[in-house]
Write a protein that holds these residues in place. Structure first.
Motif, mmCIF file in Angstrom:
data_model
loop_
_atom_site.group_PDB
_atom_site.id
_atom_site.type_symbol
_atom_site.label_atom_id
_atom_site.label_comp_id
_atom_site.label_asym_id
_atom_site.label_seq_id
_atom_site.Cartn_x
_atom_site.Cartn_y
_atom_site.Cartn_z
ATOM 1 N N CYS A 55 0.883 -1.091 -0.117
ATOM 2 C CA CYS A 55 -0.130 0.076 -0.137
ATOM 3 C C CYS A 55 0.917 1.200 -0.061
ATOM 4 N N THR A 112 0.603 5.849 -0.987
ATOM 5 C CA THR A 112 0.024 7.179 -1.480
ATOM 6 C C THR A 112 0.865 7.587 -2.435
ATOM 7 N N ILE A 158 -4.721 6.498 -2.453
ATOM 8 C CA ILE A 158 -4.123 5.222 -1.829
ATOM 9 C C ILE A 158 -4.244 4.210 -2.980
ATOM 10 N N ASP A 215 -3.293 0.197 -3.393
ATOM 11 C CA ASP A 215 -3.317 -0.999 -2.663
ATOM 12 C C ASP A 215 -3.037 -2.068 -3.718
ATOM 13 N N ARG A 260 -8.712 4.155 -3.484
ATOM 14 C CA ARG A 260 -9.380 5.428 -3.313
ATOM 15 C C ARG A 260 -8.624 6.452 -3.574
ATOM 16 N N HIS A 305 -13.925 11.194 0.077
ATOM 17 C CA HIS A 305 -13.308 9.942 -0.523
ATOM 18 C C HIS A 305 -14.102 9.382 -1.547
ATOM 19 N N PRO A 336 -12.032 -2.470 1.482
ATOM 20 C CA PRO A 336 -12.178 -1.828 2.807
ATOM 21 C C PRO A 336 -11.438 -0.638 2.805
ATOM 22 N N VAL A 337 -10.666 -0.094 1.653
ATOM 23 C CA VAL A 337 -9.911 1.029 1.756
ATOM 24 C C VAL A 337 -10.363 2.107 1.753
ATOM 25 N N TYR A 352 -10.464 3.350 5.281
ATOM 26 C CA TYR A 352 -9.389 3.655 6.325
ATOM 27 C C TYR A 352 -9.294 5.073 6.903
ATOM 28 N N GLU A 355 -6.521 6.132 8.322
ATOM 29 C CA GLU A 355 -5.066 6.702 8.419
ATOM 30 C C GLU A 355 -4.127 6.282 7.579
ATOM 31 N N CYS A 389 -2.816 3.988 4.924
ATOM 32 C CA CYS A 389 -3.154 2.934 4.579
ATOM 33 C C CYS A 389 -3.551 1.916 5.401
ATOM 34 N N SER A 390 -4.404 2.483 6.376
ATOM 35 C CA SER A 390 -4.954 1.584 7.485
ATOM 36 C C SER A 390 -6.064 2.144 8.049
#
Length: 198
Positions: free
Chosen positions: A90, A92, A104, A106, A112, A184, A189-190, A193, A195, A197-198
């Motif tokens: 992952c 940015t 992002i 991934d 995203r 966004h 699931p991204v 997120y 933060e 990449c999480s």
């Protein structure tokens, strides 16, 4: 003699019908255009100037300009890692053409795209960062509300109901002032997120 006069008058009349009106003298330095060449030939005879790549300032569910959700970052584009978060899978990316926007990536696909505080990009509906929650709800009803992870209520997340399907969807972050802080577009699931990449 009478026949000669009639013939002369007829010749003058025919000449007047077939000739074009006299042109007025053109000012010095004026360029005369010719209509002898068809328009489509005239358009193709001169080489076209290369089109400058102007930023597209509308974010859609598909993406932003040539940056598309679910696709790789376009080769040769201005989207790059610039000291941003990165891991094995992952990372940015940002582009100088879109201040305040990051994406992002991934597993080598854009998952995203986020519009931040400095961004002038908007959704097609005209909603951008700084819009009120009330304006947002005029366009987007039925979004799922969740408390914000880092800010007290009334700050919250508003997520499109279709996000769980895996299709590209919208998610808004509303600040304590009741205004949109971040927008966004992406896939779960991204999309959820909080933060990078999480």
């Amino acid at each position: 003699m009478k026949n000669a006069l009639v013939a002369s008058a007829l010749a003058i009349a025919l000449a007047a019908c077939s000739s074009q009106p006299a042109k007025e003298a053109e000012p010095s330095g004026a360029v005369e255009t010719s209509s002898a060449m068809p328009e489509d030939m005239a358009a193709t005879s001169a080489p076209a100037a290369p089109a400058a790549e102007a930023p597209v300032n509308v974010l859609s569910l598909e993406g932003l300009g040539n940056l598309k959700v679910g696709k790789a970052v376009p080769a040769g584009s201005s989207w790059r890692e610039r000291g941003a978060q990165a891991s094995d899978t992952c990372r940015t990316v940002t582009s100088p053409a879109y201040p305040g926007v990051y994406a992002i990536v991934d597993k080598d696909k854009v998952r995203r795209i986020t519009l931040g505080q400095r961004s002038e990009v908007k959704l097609v509906e005209g909603i951008g960062v700084g819009a009120t929650e009330a304006d947002l709800k005029k366009w987007f009803a039925g979004f799922r509300e969740e408390p914000h992870k880092y800010e007290a209520s009334p700050a919250k997340y508003l997520t499109a109901p279709n996000a769980v399907s895996g299709d590209p969807a919208l998610r808004f972050e509303i600040g304590q002032d009741g205004k949109v802080k971040l927008i966004h577009v992406g896939t779960m699931p991204v999309l959820g997120y909080v933060e990078g990449c999480s």
